[in-house]
Design an enzyme around this catalytic site. Structure first.
Site, short mmCIF file in Angstrom:
data_model
loop_
_atom_site.label_atom_id
_atom_site.label_comp_id
_atom_site.label_asym_id
_atom_site.label_seq_id
_atom_site.Cartn_x
_atom_site.Cartn_y
_atom_site.Cartn_z
N HIS A 13 5.98 5.61 -15.32
CA HIS A 13 6.01 5.59 -13.85
C HIS A 13 5.53 4.22 -13.36
O HIS A 13 4.35 3.91 -13.47
CB HIS A 13 5.11 6.68 -13.27
CG HIS A 13 5.08 6.73 -11.76
ND1 HIS A 13 5.24 7.90 -11.05
CD2 HIS A 13 4.91 5.76 -10.83
CE1 HIS A 13 5.16 7.65 -9.76
NE2 HIS A 13 4.96 6.34 -9.59
N HIS A 15 6.55 0.70 -10.38
CA HIS A 15 7.34 0.12 -9.29
C HIS A 15 7.56 -1.37 -9.59
O HIS A 15 6.59 -2.13 -9.61
CB HIS A 15 6.62 0.28 -7.96
CG HIS A 15 6.30 1.71 -7.64
ND1 HIS A 15 7.07 2.48 -6.80
CD2 HIS A 15 5.31 2.53 -8.08
CE1 HIS A 15 6.57 3.71 -6.74
NE2 HIS A 15 5.50 3.76 -7.51
N PHE A 16 8.81 -1.75 -9.83
CA PHE A 16 9.11 -3.16 -10.10
C PHE A 16 9.41 -3.93 -8.82
O PHE A 16 9.40 -5.14 -8.82
CB PHE A 16 10.32 -3.28 -11.02
CG PHE A 16 10.00 -3.16 -12.49
CD1 PHE A 16 8.81 -3.67 -13.01
CD2 PHE A 16 10.93 -2.59 -13.35
CE1 PHE A 16 8.56 -3.59 -14.38
CE2 PHE A 16 10.67 -2.51 -14.71
CZ PHE A 16 9.49 -3.00 -15.22
N ARG A 17 9.80 -3.20 -7.75
CA ARG A 17 10.34 -3.85 -6.53
C ARG A 17 11.67 -4.54 -6.88
O ARG A 17 12.31 -4.18 -7.84
CB ARG A 17 9.35 -4.84 -5.91
CG ARG A 17 7.92 -4.31 -5.76
CD ARG A 17 7.81 -3.04 -4.93
NE ARG A 17 6.41 -2.72 -4.65
CZ ARG A 17 5.96 -1.51 -4.38
NH1 ARG A 17 6.79 -0.47 -4.35
NH2 ARG A 17 4.70 -1.31 -4.13
N ASN A 41 11.96 3.62 -5.07
CA ASN A 41 11.63 3.52 -3.63
C ASN A 41 11.81 2.10 -3.09
O ASN A 41 10.90 1.51 -2.53
CB ASN A 41 10.21 4.05 -3.34
CG ASN A 41 9.10 3.29 -4.03
OD1 ASN A 41 9.32 2.70 -5.09
ND2 ASN A 41 7.92 3.30 -3.44
N LYS A 98 13.78 11.45 -8.41
CA LYS A 98 12.43 11.52 -7.86
C LYS A 98 12.42 12.21 -6.51
O LYS A 98 13.21 11.88 -5.62
CB LYS A 98 11.89 10.09 -7.70
CG LYS A 98 10.51 9.96 -7.07
CD LYS A 98 9.40 10.24 -8.05
CE LYS A 98 8.03 10.25 -7.38
NZ LYS A 98 7.40 8.95 -7.30
N HIS A 135 6.39 13.42 -6.49
CA HIS A 135 5.17 12.96 -5.82
C HIS A 135 4.61 14.19 -5.12
O HIS A 135 5.13 14.61 -4.09
CB HIS A 135 5.48 11.84 -4.82
CG HIS A 135 4.25 11.31 -4.14
ND1 HIS A 135 3.81 10.01 -4.28
CD2 HIS A 135 3.33 11.93 -3.34
CE1 HIS A 135 2.68 9.85 -3.59
NE2 HIS A 135 2.37 10.99 -3.01
N HIS A 173 1.45 11.02 -11.35
CA HIS A 173 0.13 10.46 -10.99
C HIS A 173 -0.85 11.51 -10.45
O HIS A 173 -1.29 11.42 -9.31
CB HIS A 173 0.25 9.28 -10.02
CG HIS A 173 1.23 9.42 -8.90
ND1 HIS A 173 1.27 10.50 -8.07
CD2 HIS A 173 2.21 8.59 -8.45
CE1 HIS A 173 2.22 10.34 -7.20
NE2 HIS A 173 2.81 9.19 -7.41
N LEU A 218 -1.99 5.82 -3.42
CA LEU A 218 -1.68 7.22 -3.13
C LEU A 218 -1.13 7.88 -4.38
O LEU A 218 -0.37 7.23 -5.11
CB LEU A 218 -0.68 7.31 -1.98
CG LEU A 218 -1.25 6.91 -0.63
CD1 LEU A 218 -0.15 6.80 0.42
CD2 LEU A 218 -2.34 7.87 -0.17
N ASP A 246 1.86 3.73 -12.53
CA ASP A 246 2.08 3.62 -11.09
C ASP A 246 1.79 2.19 -10.60
O ASP A 246 1.43 1.99 -9.45
CB ASP A 246 1.23 4.63 -10.30
CG ASP A 246 1.78 4.88 -8.91
OD1 ASP A 246 2.92 4.47 -8.63
OD2 ASP A 246 1.06 5.46 -8.09
N HIS A 250 1.68 -5.15 -4.09
CA HIS A 250 1.78 -5.45 -2.66
C HIS A 250 1.16 -6.82 -2.47
O HIS A 250 0.13 -7.12 -3.09
CB HIS A 250 0.99 -4.43 -1.83
CG HIS A 250 1.59 -3.06 -1.82
ND1 HIS A 250 2.54 -2.66 -0.90
CD2 HIS A 250 1.41 -2.00 -2.64
CE1 HIS A 250 2.90 -1.40 -1.15
NE2 HIS A 250 2.23 -0.98 -2.20
N ALA A 262 -0.79 0.98 0.36
CA ALA A 262 -1.26 1.76 -0.79
C ALA A 262 -0.54 1.31 -2.05
O ALA A 262 0.69 1.24 -2.07
CB ALA A 262 -0.98 3.24 -0.55
C1 NCD Z 1 3.44 3.29 -4.44
C2 NCD Z 1 4.18 2.05 -3.91
O1 NCD Z 1 3.52 1.11 -3.46
O2 NCD Z 1 5.42 2.01 -4.01
N1 NCD Z 1 2.11 3.29 -3.89
C3 NCD Z 1 1.04 3.96 -4.37
O3 NCD Z 1 -0.01 3.97 -3.71
N2 NCD Z 1 1.07 4.61 -5.51
C4 NCD Z 1 4.20 4.51 -4.12
C5 NCD Z 1 3.74 5.75 -4.84
O4 NCD Z 1 3.89 5.89 -6.06
O5 NCD Z 1 3.20 6.66 -4.18
ZN ZN Z 2 4.42 5.43 -7.80
#
Ligand code: NCD
Ligand code: ZN
Length: 337
Positions: A13, A15-17, A41, A98, A135, A173, A218, A246, A250, A262
């Protein structure tokens, strides 16, 4: 013990963006993970096979040439998702979809408003062997943020799991004893990922002595008894819990602000931080199952064959990582707490 060698891990799990940021996030993960489940996302989200495969190509283009890193793609379920989207996507390179409850977290505006309306889609996923990643938080604004995961279990997760017993579900998570115990009590088609921050920290690390925006993610950090239960279940070696960082970057200025984003960007040190937790718990022998076996087994994918050696030595996280666009990211655990 000054060294351990384990089968190369996977991250189930993260996030690469997208865009330039991939040149930062993909090598940071390919450093020690063989595969990763890539969260969808983006804005707009990854909704179908064509979008997922195009995103996969952008990720591969940013991977180090010698890494043979493999991104595993995920569809984002919306109210417009069709059974055809699922049937066309399901397969080895898109093993999962997801479910974000609308408004639950970063970039979840496109998500579903009535979860029951997705039941026909869950049916198709179950038939196609596609995993459902959840989630798990209720999003009613009146519900206390610390109760959102616990309430999701009875209101949504238990009914979905009961109605679709063959559908493989990953409760993503998890942060509470309630979630850990629910997963343990459920049948073999339900498992969970656990992040480094939820094993290492509790809500005091977010709020005592001043607000720590780099520990804000989150689902939010919970009280220490929940942290303790998560540590117990990973130390138990149960195959129902596996590694999912996760990692979610940011820009520094979007976290260090009056309304901070978050997400913890843990890719730079996640494996080392997990290892530290298992070492603190005197169960380094359980690390390999959690990091390298149970996720692959749950996804019905082959375990990796390469090995990786971790060496005990002092190590300092960079305080800040510059990005191509002039912004920077603060890696998780870099800031003195
Ligand atoms: C994640 C994100 O920034 O894309 N943020 C986080 O707090 N975990 C989204 C997510 O997995 O809830
Ligand atoms: Zn996530």
């Amino acid at each position: 013990m000054s060294e351990i060698t384990i089968t190369k891990p996977d991250d189930w799990h993260l996030h690469f963006r997208d865009g330039d940021l991939l040149n930062e996030t993909v090598p940071a993960t390919a450093r020690c993970f063989q595969r990763a489940i890539v969260m969808p996302n983006l804005v707009p989200p990854v909704r179908n096979r064509a979008e997922a495969l195009a995103y996969k190509q952008r990720i591969l283009a940013a991977a180090p040439t010698d890494s043979n890193f493999e991104p595993l793609m995920v569809l984002y379920l919306t109210n417009e998702t069709t059974a055809n989207d699922i049937r066309q996507a399901a397969g080895i390179d898109i093993p999962a979809a997801k479910l974000y409850p609308a408004g639950a977290t970063t970039n979840s505006d496109a998500a579903v408003s009535g979860i029951e309306s997705l039941y026909p889609i869950f049916e198709t996923m179950s038939e196609a062997g596609m995993l459902l990643l959840i989630h798990g938080e209720v999003t009613d604004p009146k519900t206390d943020i610390f109760d959102r995961e616990r309430l999701f279990i009875d209101q949504y997760l238990a009914p979905i799991h009961m109605r679709f017993p063959e559908l493989k579900i990953v409760f993503e998570h998890i942060t509470t004893a309630d979630a850990a115990d629910f997963v343990l009590s459920a049948t073999a088609t339900l498992a969970a990922t656990i992040t480094p921050q939820h094993l290492l920290l509790n809500r005091n690390d977010l709020l005592v002595g001043g607000i720590k925006p780099h520990n804000y993610c989150l689902p939010i950090l919970k009280r220490n008894t929940h942290q303790q239960r998560l540590r117990e279940v990973v130390a138990s070696g149960s195959p129902k819990f596996f590694l999912g960082t996760d990692s979610a970057p940011h820009a520094k200025h979007t976290k260090e602000t009056a309304c901070g984003c978050a997400g913890c960007y843990s890719a730079w040190g996640a494996l080392e931080l997990y290892t530290q937790v298992f070492d603190d718990l005197n169960c380094l022998d359980k690390l390999e199952g959690f990091a390298s076996f149970y996720g692959a087994d749950f996804y019905s994918l082959a375990r990796n064959t390469e090995q990786l050696t971790l060496t005990r030595k002092p190590w300092t996280m960079p305080q800040e990582i510059p990005l191509a666009n002039g912004d920077s990211v603060v890696p998780f655990f870099a800031v003195k707490r």
